[in-house]
Design a protein around this motif. Structure first.
Motif, PDB file in Angstrom:
ATOM      1  N   LEU A 202       0.795  -1.324  -0.077  1.00  0.00           N
ATOM      2  CA  LEU A 202      -0.036  -0.186   0.504  1.00  0.00           C
ATOM      3  C   LEU A 202       0.474   0.729  -0.043  1.00  0.00           C
ATOM      4  CD1 LEU A 202      -2.509  -1.310   2.640  1.00  0.00           C
ATOM      5  CD2 LEU A 202      -3.115  -0.418   0.613  1.00  0.00           C
ATOM      6  N   ARG A 254      -7.525  -8.222  -8.013  1.00  0.00           N
ATOM      7  CA  ARG A 254      -6.804  -8.027  -9.234  1.00  0.00           C
ATOM      8  C   ARG A 254      -6.366  -9.535  -9.052  1.00  0.00           C
ATOM      9  NH1 ARG A 254      -3.483  -2.543 -10.089  1.00  0.00           N
ATOM     10  NH2 ARG A 254      -5.531  -0.879 -10.983  1.00  0.00           N
ATOM     11  N   MET A 306      -9.662   2.544  12.929  1.00  0.00           N
ATOM     12  CA  MET A 306     -10.006   1.651  12.381  1.00  0.00           C
ATOM     13  C   MET A 306     -11.986   2.401  13.282  1.00  0.00           C
ATOM     14  SD  MET A 306      -8.753   0.567  10.006  1.00  0.00           S
ATOM     15  CE  MET A 306      -8.308   2.071  10.004  1.00  0.00           C
ATOM     16  N   GLY A 404     -10.792   2.641  -6.083  1.00  0.00           N
ATOM     17  CA  GLY A 404      -9.351   1.972  -5.777  1.00  0.00           C
ATOM     18  C   GLY A 404      -8.929   2.116  -4.021  1.00  0.00           C
TER      19      GLY A 404
HETATM   20  C1  MCA Z   1      -4.035   4.558 -10.152  1.00  0.00           C
HETATM   21  N1  MCA Z   1      -5.028   5.454 -11.309  1.00  0.00           N
HETATM   22  C2  MCA Z   1      -6.628   5.094 -10.295  1.00  0.00           C
HETATM   23  C3  MCA Z   1      -5.973   4.593  -9.226  1.00  0.00           C
HETATM   24  N2  MCA Z   1      -4.431   4.266  -9.093  1.00  0.00           N
HETATM   25  N3  MCA Z   1      -7.068   6.421 -10.905  1.00  0.00           N
HETATM   26  C4  MCA Z   1      -7.847   5.559 -10.232  1.00  0.00           C
HETATM   27  N4  MCA Z   1      -8.345   5.494  -8.770  1.00  0.00           N
HETATM   28  C5  MCA Z   1      -7.169   5.241  -8.850  1.00  0.00           C
HETATM   29  N5  MCA Z   1      -7.224   4.496  -6.841  1.00  0.00           N
HETATM   30  C6  MCA Z   1      -4.280   5.507 -12.214  1.00  0.00           C
HETATM   31  C7  MCA Z   1      -3.172   5.169 -12.633  1.00  0.00           C
HETATM   32  O1  MCA Z   1      -2.257   7.015 -12.536  1.00  0.00           O
HETATM   33  C8  MCA Z   1      -3.197   5.452 -14.019  1.00  0.00           C
HETATM   34  O2  MCA Z   1      -3.898   6.078 -14.817  1.00  0.00           O
HETATM   35  C9  MCA Z   1      -4.654   4.133 -14.542  1.00  0.00           C
HETATM   36  O3  MCA Z   1      -5.019   5.124 -13.061  1.00  0.00           O
HETATM   37  C10 MCA Z   1      -3.775   2.670 -13.759  1.00  0.00           C
HETATM   38  O4  MCA Z   1      -2.760   2.577 -13.077  1.00  0.00           O
HETATM   39  P1  MCA Z   1      -2.458   1.191 -12.653  1.00  0.00           P
HETATM   40  O5  MCA Z   1      -1.662   0.743 -12.902  1.00  0.00           O
HETATM   41  O6  MCA Z   1      -3.473   0.569 -12.599  1.00  0.00           O
HETATM   42  O7  MCA Z   1      -3.285   2.078 -11.170  1.00  0.00           O
HETATM   43  P2  MCA Z   1      -2.455   0.956  -9.812  1.00  0.00           P
HETATM   44  O8  MCA Z   1      -1.013   1.442  -9.346  1.00  0.00           O
HETATM   45  O9  MCA Z   1      -1.978  -0.658 -10.011  1.00  0.00           O
HETATM   46  O10 MCA Z   1      -2.952   1.585  -8.926  1.00  0.00           O
HETATM   47  C11 MCA Z   1      -3.990   1.105  -8.343  1.00  0.00           C
HETATM   48  C12 MCA Z   1      -4.308   1.047  -6.220  1.00  0.00           C
HETATM   49  C13 MCA Z   1      -4.135   1.899  -5.553  1.00  0.00           C
HETATM   50  C14 MCA Z   1      -2.782  -1.033  -6.501  1.00  0.00           C
HETATM   51  C15 MCA Z   1      -5.740   0.285  -6.315  1.00  0.00           C
HETATM   52  O11 MCA Z   1      -5.091   2.860  -6.624  1.00  0.00           O
HETATM   53  C16 MCA Z   1      -3.507   1.530  -4.710  1.00  0.00           C
HETATM   54  O12 MCA Z   1      -2.713   1.605  -4.365  1.00  0.00           O
HETATM   55  N6  MCA Z   1      -4.669   2.171  -3.650  1.00  0.00           N
HETATM   56  C17 MCA Z   1      -4.873   1.987  -2.606  1.00  0.00           C
HETATM   57  C18 MCA Z   1      -4.956   3.139  -1.868  1.00  0.00           C
HETATM   58  C19 MCA Z   1      -5.498   3.468  -0.704  1.00  0.00           C
HETATM   59  O13 MCA Z   1      -4.007   2.837   0.267  1.00  0.00           O
HETATM   60  N7  MCA Z   1      -6.372   3.866  -0.130  1.00  0.00           N
HETATM   61  C20 MCA Z   1      -6.027   3.632   1.557  1.00  0.00           C
HETATM   62  C21 MCA Z   1      -6.872   4.751   2.173  1.00  0.00           C
HETATM   63  P3  MCA Z   1      -3.659   6.555 -16.524  1.00  0.00           P
HETATM   64  O14 MCA Z   1      -3.586   5.608 -17.229  1.00  0.00           O
HETATM   65  O15 MCA Z   1      -4.907   7.429 -16.771  1.00  0.00           O
HETATM   66  O16 MCA Z   1      -2.118   7.055 -16.694  1.00  0.00           O
HETATM   67  S1  MCA Z   1      -7.042   5.269   4.075  1.00  0.00           S
HETATM   68  C22 MCA Z   1      -8.772   5.143   4.041  1.00  0.00           C
HETATM   69  O17 MCA Z   1      -9.612   5.016   3.408  1.00  0.00           O
HETATM   70  C23 MCA Z   1      -9.485   4.883   5.297  1.00  0.00           C
HETATM   71  C24 MCA Z   1      -8.494   5.052   6.522  1.00  0.00           C
HETATM   72  C25 MCA Z   1      -8.806   2.660   5.714  1.00  0.00           C
HETATM   73  O18 MCA Z   1     -10.033   2.412   5.824  1.00  0.00           O
HETATM   74  O19 MCA Z   1      -8.193   1.780   5.262  1.00  0.00           O
END
Ligand code: MCA
Ligand code: AMP
Length: 502
Positions: A202, A254, A306, A404
């Motif tokens: 993450l 995925r 959490m 995501g």
């Molecule tokens: C990457 N892109 C995205 C996202 N991530 N677009 C929309 N939403 C996203 N989440 C874009 C990239 O810039 C790229 O754009 C295209 O989508 C494809 O990227 P890809 O290589 O497939 O993406 P990736 O690098 O593999 O990332 C996807 C992911 C990442 C693994 C799901 O977004 C991620 O690690 N998400 C985790 C977020 C997180 O940690 N949230 C926790 C928040 P283009 O093609 O146009 O260049 S804390 C929270 O919410 C609370 C407190 C809780 O309960 O945890």
């Protein structure tokens, strides 16, 4: 009172030579080496006049050195302010202006962009993905600082910006007590120990990657298999030598796409955790069929760390987020009257406990409006507690898209679109997306006589909005559906465009 940094120091004293970080193709970093680096960075922070209570804003790539910087900031009693690497110049301008940090640490490639920033009090330093940059140059010969600034549970540890329904981001101020109490509750609840080997894929600028995953490993004395990004095939390979994975639902979607996700591949794993967005029940069931293991879904928020978790022992129910963590109280209340609702009824999820943040940075009125008089925080999520005692999230009272695992507030994107030439108004919605859960989508109405081109709109948004906030699709419409009060009917739009990504 111990802080996360003090708990790490304790773990480092016990686990000296053990690897804290393992990275494919790169040398391990032991607890002792990390402790030394934290000490040297803490010295550098002091030399840069970072004092207790000062904010240290950090927008850097994921690296062990970035975690060391986090701990060093806590050691000197300053406030850690991590920023998503996707944020663009105008977004950073806002955060720096609002939080007025003493120090801003950015990637070396961004140094020139930010060089103009130093005002009266701000210093800019750099830290690169490979542990390079001016901060590490300074740390190279520094004498480690071992003593921690004395901090109480109510002292501030971190500020995390979360977007707001008004379009203006709010800095959630978290205390040492918030972080430590939540980490302890999770360690106990998920039976996480020094024997665990956590696949950490993450980002480390949000609660999930930093205050759940990293804080647990740092406190327990566990090893993190530290990956700069999530790659399903790589993660499946690593499972043979790991015990725990924490991820957003997209990770599991995925993983399920790979034929190599089998009972054999996951045999060494004892726990899969999902959170930050709703896990599809069908993914939960498919994962169990393929691996024999039930994903443990939990629920949290930046403001509260959490809140609830499915049990470690006992049923992990698809579509439910479990029970309140020990020490945390959850109730369901009526939106308008604030009356607490009986079991089975749907209302606002409200929460109270040592996990709940102090308030929003510099926004006392906003803070007051999101707490009830008796101290419960109003999450803005809609839920119900079933007869089985499990909390289920059934919707959101806030206009929010989770793509995501990243939160996107439509208002912010709509404001950016409405400011573009030829645009009369817009509505931004989240639509079902097979990979991201929801995808940001815009419906744009041109001004009379003007024409707007969806691709041009997307291109114009690129400079000002982080990539994950930018609409994946833009549709042009003659008008937006409104009710008699003039309010845009987003539910109708979501229905109309439902199959966009199917
Ligand atoms: C990457 N892109 C995205 C996202 N991530 N677009 C929309 N939403 C996203 N989440 C874009 C990239 O810039 C790229 O754009 C295209 O989508 C494809 O990227 P890809 O290589 O497939 O993406 P990736 O690098 O593999 O990332 C996807 C992911 C990442 C693994 C799901 O977004 C991620 O690690 N998400 C985790 C977020 C997180 O940690 N949230 C926790 C928040 P283009 O093609 O146009 O260049 S804390 C929270 O919410 C609370 C407190 C809780 O309960 O945890
Ligand atoms: P953030 O503001 O990034 O901290 O995101 C918090 C929001 O993520 C919560 O208010 C929920 O709407 C959502 N969330 C977190 N975990 C879950 C979950 N397991 N199921 C559904 N929604 C979740």
């Amino acid at each position: 009172m111990q802080t996360i940094e003090q708990n790490f120091t304790k773990a480092a004293a016990t686990h000296g030579d053990k690897a804290l970080f393992e990275r494919p193709g790169q040398p391990d970093i032991s607890f002792a080496a990390m402790q030394d680096l934290v000490g040297r960075l803490a010295r550098v922070l002091g030399d840069l006049d970072v004092a207790p209570g000062d904010r240290v804003a950090v927008q850097v790539e994921k690296s062990p050195e970035a975690i060391a910087l986090y701990l060093a900031v806590l050691r000197v009693g300053a406030i850690f302010l991590p920023l998503n690497t996707a944020y663009t110049g105008p977004e950073i301008d806002y955060f720096i202006g609002d939080a007025a940090p003493r120090l801003f640490v950015c990637d070396p490639a961004q140094e020139r962009t930010h060089a103009h920033r130093p005002g009266d009090a701000l210093t800019v330093q750099t830290l690169g993905a490979a542990g390079d940059g001016t901060l590490m140059d300074r740390a190279a010969g520094a004498a480690p600082r071992a003593d921690s600034h004395a901090a109480g549970p109510d002292d501030r540890a971190a500020i995390l910006y979360t977007s707001g329904t008004t379009g203006r981001s709010k800095g959630a101020v978290l205390t040492h007590g918030n972080l430590v109490s939540n980490t302890e509750a999770l360690l106990d609840h998920w039976r996480f120990t020094e024997n665990d080997r956590l696949i950490h894929a993450l980002p480390i600028f949000h609660t999930h990657g930093l205050f759940v995953a990293a804080n647990m490993a740092l406190t327990a004395g566990a090893t993190m298999i530290f990956l700069t990004r999530f790659d399903a095939e790589e993660v499946i390979d690593l499972m043979a030598d790991a015990t725990v994975l924490m991820g957003v639902p997209t990770f599991y979607t995925r993983l399920l796409k790979s034929d190599r996700l089998t009972q054999k591949a996951t045999a060494n794993m004892r726990l899969f955790v999902s959170g930050s967005a709703p896990l599809l029940s069908e993914d939960h069931r498919a994962f169990q069929e393929r691996t024999g293991m039930a994903i443990l879904e939990r629920y949290g928020m930046t403001e509260t760390c959490m809140i609830a978790s499915n049990p470690y022992d006992g049923d992990r129910i698809p579509g439910a987020v479990g029970m309140a963590l020990p020490g945390v109280t959850v109730r369901i209340a009526d939106r308008d009257s604030a009356a607490v609702l009986p079991q089975g009824e749907i209302g606002l999820i409200e929460v109270k406990g040592p996990n709940v943040f102090e308030g929003y940075w510099n926004m006392p009125e906003k803070t007051a409006s999101e707490f009830r008089e008796d101290g419960f925080f109003i999450t803005g999520d809609l839920g119900m507690i079933g007869e089985d005692g499990y909390l289920r999230i059934v919707g959101r009272d806030k206009d929010l898209v989770i793509s995501g695992g990243y939160n996107v507030y439509p208002k912010e994107v709509e404001e950016a679109i409405d400011a573009l030439p030829g645009v009369l108004e817009s509505a931004v919605i989240g639509l079902p997306h097979p990979d991201l859960g929801e995808a940001v989508t815009a419906i744009v109405v041109p001004r009379a006589g003007a024409t707007v081109d969806p691709d041009a709109i997307r291109a114009l948004l690129a400079d000002g909005l982080a990539r994950f906030k930018q609409p994946k699709r833009v549709f042009v419409a003659d008008a937006l559906p409104r009710n008699v009060m003039g309010k845009v009917q987003k539910a109708q739009l979501r229905k109309e465009y439902a199959d966009t990504y199917a």
